[in-house]
Design a protein around this motif. Structure first.
Motif, PDB file in Angstrom:
ATOM      1  N   GLY A   1     -22.983 -18.021 -13.086  1.00 49.67           N
ATOM      2  CA  GLY A   1     -22.909 -15.881 -11.761  1.00 49.67           C
ATOM      3  C   GLY A   1     -22.856 -14.977 -12.440  1.00 49.67           C
ATOM      4  N   PRO A   2     -22.488 -13.924 -11.861  1.00 53.41           N
ATOM      5  CA  PRO A   2     -22.002 -13.054 -12.791  1.00 53.41           C
ATOM      6  C   PRO A   2     -20.683 -13.389 -14.490  1.00 53.41           C
ATOM      7  CG  PRO A   2     -21.776 -12.416 -10.280  1.00 53.41           C
ATOM      8  CD  PRO A   2     -21.786 -14.198 -10.478  1.00 53.41           C
ATOM      9  N   GLY A   3     -22.000 -12.373 -15.082  1.00 51.75           N
ATOM     10  CA  GLY A   3     -21.023 -12.515 -16.857  1.00 51.75           C
ATOM     11  C   GLY A   3     -21.352 -13.227 -17.515  1.00 51.75           C
ATOM     12  N   ASP A   4     -22.122 -14.042 -16.590  1.00 53.41           N
ATOM     13  CA  ASP A   4     -22.980 -15.780 -17.637  1.00 53.41           C
ATOM     14  C   ASP A   4     -24.501 -14.893 -17.397  1.00 53.41           C
ATOM     15  OD1 ASP A   4     -21.100 -17.656 -16.562  1.00 53.41           O
ATOM     16  OD2 ASP A   4     -21.853 -17.796 -14.985  1.00 53.41           O
ATOM     17  N   GLU A   5     -24.460 -15.367 -19.338  1.00 48.93           N
ATOM     18  CA  GLU A   5     -25.853 -15.966 -19.661  1.00 48.93           C
ATOM     19  C   GLU A   5     -26.898 -16.579 -19.938  1.00 48.93           C
ATOM     20  OE1 GLU A   5     -25.605 -14.471 -23.724  1.00 48.93           O
ATOM     21  OE2 GLU A   5     -24.283 -12.189 -23.041  1.00 48.93           O
ATOM     22  N   VAL A   6     -28.242 -16.661 -19.285  1.00 48.30           N
ATOM     23  CA  VAL A   6     -29.217 -17.920 -19.253  1.00 48.30           C
ATOM     24  C   VAL A   6     -30.721 -17.849 -19.943  1.00 48.30           C
ATOM     25  CG1 VAL A   6     -29.881 -19.243 -17.567  1.00 48.30           C
ATOM     26  CG2 VAL A   6     -28.026 -18.327 -16.909  1.00 48.30           C
ATOM     27  N   ILE A   7     -30.203 -18.949 -21.114  1.00 46.80           N
ATOM     28  CA  ILE A   7     -31.593 -18.142 -22.149  1.00 46.80           C
ATOM     29  C   ILE A   7     -32.843 -18.988 -21.626  1.00 46.80           C
ATOM     30  CG2 ILE A   7     -31.985 -19.404 -24.461  1.00 46.80           C
ATOM     31  CD1 ILE A   7     -29.537 -18.767 -24.680  1.00 46.80           C
ATOM     32  N   LEU A   8     -33.702 -18.329 -21.745  1.00 45.68           N
ATOM     33  CA  LEU A   8     -35.127 -18.760 -21.056  1.00 45.68           C
ATOM     34  C   LEU A   8     -36.184 -18.166 -21.809  1.00 45.68           C
ATOM     35  CD1 LEU A   8     -36.403 -16.619 -18.559  1.00 45.68           C
ATOM     36  CD2 LEU A   8     -34.207 -16.239 -18.782  1.00 45.68           C
ATOM     37  N   PRO A   9     -37.447 -18.715 -21.679  1.00 42.76           N
ATOM     38  CA  PRO A   9     -38.445 -18.179 -22.390  1.00 42.76           C
ATOM     39  C   PRO A   9     -38.864 -17.336 -22.051  1.00 42.76           C
ATOM     40  CG  PRO A   9     -39.724 -20.285 -21.077  1.00 42.76           C
ATOM     41  CD  PRO A   9     -37.793 -20.429 -21.312  1.00 42.76           C
ATOM     42  N   THR A  10     -39.734 -16.299 -22.369  1.00 46.31           N
ATOM     43  CA  THR A  10     -39.993 -14.680 -22.279  1.00 46.31           C
ATOM     44  C   THR A  10     -41.455 -14.690 -21.569  1.00 46.31           C
ATOM     45  OG1 THR A  10     -39.876 -12.946 -22.270  1.00 46.31           O
ATOM     46  CG2 THR A  10     -41.008 -13.872 -24.515  1.00 46.31           C
ATOM     47  N   HIS A  11     -42.206 -16.123 -21.775  1.00 47.13           N
ATOM     48  CA  HIS A  11     -43.489 -16.668 -22.357  1.00 47.13           C
ATOM     49  C   HIS A  11     -43.567 -17.526 -20.121  1.00 47.13           C
ATOM     50  CE1 HIS A  11     -47.663 -16.918 -22.060  1.00 47.13           C
ATOM     51  NE2 HIS A  11     -47.682 -17.815 -22.694  1.00 47.13           N
ATOM     52  N   THR A  12     -43.503 -17.234 -19.405  1.00 47.09           N
ATOM     53  CA  THR A  12     -43.161 -17.884 -18.542  1.00 47.09           C
ATOM     54  C   THR A  12     -43.263 -17.151 -16.857  1.00 47.09           C
ATOM     55  OG1 THR A  12     -42.526 -19.501 -17.172  1.00 47.09           O
ATOM     56  CG2 THR A  12     -40.658 -17.483 -18.584  1.00 47.09           C
ATOM     57  N   PHE A  13     -43.915 -17.932 -15.842  1.00 44.45           N
ATOM     58  CA  PHE A  13     -43.596 -17.028 -14.967  1.00 44.45           C
ATOM     59  C   PHE A  13     -42.311 -16.042 -14.178  1.00 44.45           C
ATOM     60  CE2 PHE A  13     -43.812 -17.809  -9.467  1.00 44.45           C
ATOM     61  CZ  PHE A  13     -44.387 -15.897  -9.762  1.00 44.45           C
ATOM     62  N   PHE A  14     -42.394 -15.630 -13.897  1.00 43.42           N
ATOM     63  CA  PHE A  14     -41.346 -14.508 -13.428  1.00 43.42           C
ATOM     64  C   PHE A  14     -39.883 -14.888 -12.497  1.00 43.42           C
ATOM     65  CE2 PHE A  14     -38.861 -11.892 -10.119  1.00 43.42           C
ATOM     66  CZ  PHE A  14     -37.837 -11.201 -11.470  1.00 43.42           C
ATOM     67  N   ALA A  15     -40.283 -16.259 -12.266  1.00 50.69           N
ATOM     68  CA  ALA A  15     -39.679 -16.689 -10.796  1.00 50.69           C
ATOM     69  C   ALA A  15     -38.606 -17.241 -12.223  1.00 50.69           C
ATOM     70  CB  ALA A  15     -40.339 -18.398 -10.187  1.00 50.69           C
ATOM     71  N   THR A  16     -38.867 -17.928 -13.679  1.00 52.80           N
ATOM     72  CA  THR A  16     -37.467 -18.759 -13.918  1.00 52.80           C
ATOM     73  C   THR A  16     -36.532 -17.202 -14.180  1.00 52.80           C
ATOM     74  OG1 THR A  16     -39.073 -19.672 -14.955  1.00 52.80           O
ATOM     75  CG2 THR A  16     -37.227 -19.981 -16.188  1.00 52.80           C
ATOM     76  N   ALA A  17     -36.760 -16.535 -14.116  1.00 50.91           N
ATOM     77  CA  ALA A  17     -36.264 -15.593 -15.107  1.00 50.91           C
ATOM     78  C   ALA A  17     -35.268 -14.469 -13.573  1.00 50.91           C
ATOM     79  CB  ALA A  17     -36.895 -14.286 -15.582  1.00 50.91           C
ATOM     80  N   GLY A  18     -35.832 -14.187 -12.742  1.00 45.54           N
ATOM     81  CA  GLY A  18     -35.954 -14.129 -11.090  1.00 45.54           C
ATOM     82  C   GLY A  18     -34.660 -14.633 -10.416  1.00 45.54           C
ATOM     83  N   ALA A  19     -34.885 -15.920 -10.780  1.00 49.56           N
ATOM     84  CA  ALA A  19     -33.245 -17.073 -10.484  1.00 49.56           C
ATOM     85  C   ALA A  19     -32.244 -16.473 -10.744  1.00 49.56           C
ATOM     86  CB  ALA A  19     -34.233 -18.329 -10.547  1.00 49.56           C
ATOM     87  N   VAL A  20     -32.291 -16.419 -12.097  1.00 44.75           N
ATOM     88  CA  VAL A  20     -31.489 -15.601 -13.444  1.00 44.75           C
ATOM     89  C   VAL A  20     -30.774 -14.694 -12.433  1.00 44.75           C
ATOM     90  CG1 VAL A  20     -30.237 -15.780 -15.743  1.00 44.75           C
ATOM     91  CG2 VAL A  20     -31.736 -16.968 -14.860  1.00 44.75           C
ATOM     92  N   SER A  21     -31.604 -13.794 -12.831  1.00 44.93           N
ATOM     93  CA  SER A  21     -30.587 -12.244 -12.199  1.00 44.93           C
ATOM     94  C   SER A  21     -30.487 -12.142 -10.447  1.00 44.93           C
ATOM     95  CB  SER A  21     -32.051 -11.594 -11.552  1.00 44.93           C
ATOM     96  OG  SER A  21     -32.483 -11.046 -13.572  1.00 44.93           O
ATOM     97  N   ARG A  22     -31.006 -13.328  -9.572  1.00 43.68           N
ATOM     98  CA  ARG A  22     -30.708 -13.091  -7.911  1.00 43.68           C
ATOM     99  C   ARG A  22     -29.551 -14.109  -8.219  1.00 43.68           C
ATOM    100  NH1 ARG A  22     -35.384 -16.035  -5.195  1.00 43.68           N
ATOM    101  NH2 ARG A  22     -33.456 -16.208  -3.413  1.00 43.68           N
TER     102      ARG A  22
END
Ligand SMILES: Cc1ncc(COP(=O)(O)O)c(C=O)c1O
Length: 376
Positions: free
Chosen positions: A74-95
């Motif tokens: 949640g808020p305050g946490d960082e999640v590492i993921l590849p930049t070369h992927t479909f948006f949903a991977t990052a969108g889930a982290v932001s959500r």
């Protein structure tokens, strides 16, 4: 003649009668939400993957959200993921209110590496999401070593890789806390609409995800957690159970197509074909090639003119997306991914492709790479 990027009609002709028959009981029962077909599919997918639990949900995107919520990211946490992927991977982290931290990829497999996770990890890193892109599993052993040493939880985004193997083990037995799948229609196991699933060997995480996908309630109207409405439709589950029986044959079809393309493109100095590591068994959700003479866009345009479907997965790395500009990503930050975005594109690989269709696609690519290079 033309060849579409994906021809779902060809698959439908194979399974139409069985799917229609599988839907009859759903119509008859009118049990559209969490009908018994959902639990059946969850068991079947868990068994197929060699995992203990399957938790169905509304999409591969929601599967990632549920996984992160279950892990209390949640808020305050960082999640590492590849930049070369479909948006949903990052969108889930932001959500879930956490911050995505974008990693570069291996130039051969296009997957995130343990070294990148190690480089980017901080005291705030709560989780990493290796994405098993295009059907090939990221190198899990070193990733798990780094994550374990640093106390980082691992969610495997296997939206494109259900059934893919590493060291003989299918995703679901590849060591992450949770693996997530998408049943988007273009996936190897595609629904007739949206759908997704999480698999895990952890009883507690499975229980949390089951509660979270249904408004956090257990029992009904008693809300333990703040969840969401993200259930897998009974109809989709019934359809997917039929399709699951064909999945291995479809994987094999894609793999045979890939082997044929590999041969046809071999030796061409401007075409780089997918590199599958020896310990991996790819399900080729995509057959993505690099055009290294700067002519990728012209080749794609030429194919389009001939009616041959193709697409770039993905044209803009996530650290350069407008919605993430506040994170300060700059051109040059993640050079391998940025180069891939300029050179990569995918051609038809669906299992029902005929020899003639493969020949048409491959010959067109080879011709266009040559002629566009000469014309430039
Ligand atoms: C790598 C990856 N992650 C997540 C998703 C999201 O899945 P869905 O479209 O089912 O929400 C997809 C599918 O498009 C994907 O390819």
């Amino acid at each position: 003649m033309g060849v579409p990027l994906l021809d779902l009609h060809a698959q439908w002709r194979q399974i139409a009668d069985e799917v229609k028959a599988a839907l009859e009981p759903v119509y008859d029962s009118q049990y559209f939400i969490m009908g018994p077909q959902v639990a059946t599919l969850e068991t079947e997918i868990a068994e197929y993957c060699g995992a203990v639990h399957g938790v169905g949900c509304a999409s591969g995107s929601d599967a990632l959200v549920l996984a992160l919520m279950a892990l209390e990211v949640g808020p305050g946490d960082e999640v590492i993921l590849p930049t070369h992927t479909f948006f949903a991977t990052a969108g889930a982290v932001s959500r879930v209110g956490a911050t995505p931290v974008f990693a570069d990829i291996d130039p051969e497999t296009f997957n995130i590496t343990a070294a990148e996770i190690d480089r980017l990890a901080t005291s705030r890193t709560k989780a990493a999401i290796p994405v098993h892109l295009y059907g090939q599993v990221a190198d899990m052993d070193p990733i798990l070593d780094v994550c374990k040493a640093r106390g980082i939880r691992v969610v495997e985004d296997a939206a494109q890789s259900i059934g893919a193997k590493q060291n003989g083990r299918r995703v679901g037995q590849t060591g992450g806390d949770i693996a997530t799948f998408s049943f988007f229609p273009s996936k190897n196991l595609g629904a007739m609409g949206d759908g997704g699933m999480c698999v895990t060997n952890d009883d507690e995480l499975a229980d949390r995800m089951r509660i979270l996908r249904n408004h956090g309630a257990k029992p009904k109207y008693y809300h333990k957690l703040i969840g969401l409405n993200s259930r897998l439709d009974t109809m989709q589950a019934a359809i997917l159970s039929v399709k699951l029986k064909y999945l291995e044959a479809w994987h094999e079809g894609r793999r045979a197509n890939a082997a044929d393309y590999d041969k046809r493109f071999a030796g061409n100095p401007h075409i780089v074909t997918p590199k599958i590591k020896e310990h991996n068994w790819s399900i080729y959700n995509q057959y993505s090639i690099l055009i290294t003479n700067g002519q990728r866009d012209n080749v794609m345009a030429g194919l389009k003119e001939r009616g041959i479907g193709n697409e770039i997965y993905y044209p803009v790395p996530l650290h350069l997306q407008e919605c993430y500009s506040e994170l300060g990503g700059r051109e040059g930050d993640l050079p391998v991914s940025e180069k891939a975005a300029k050179e990569i594109f995918s051609i038809p690989i669906y299992p029902e492709l005929t020899n003639e269709q493969r020949e048409e696609v491959a010959n067109a690519v080879i011709e266009l790479v040559g002629s566009t290079a000469a014309a430039s």
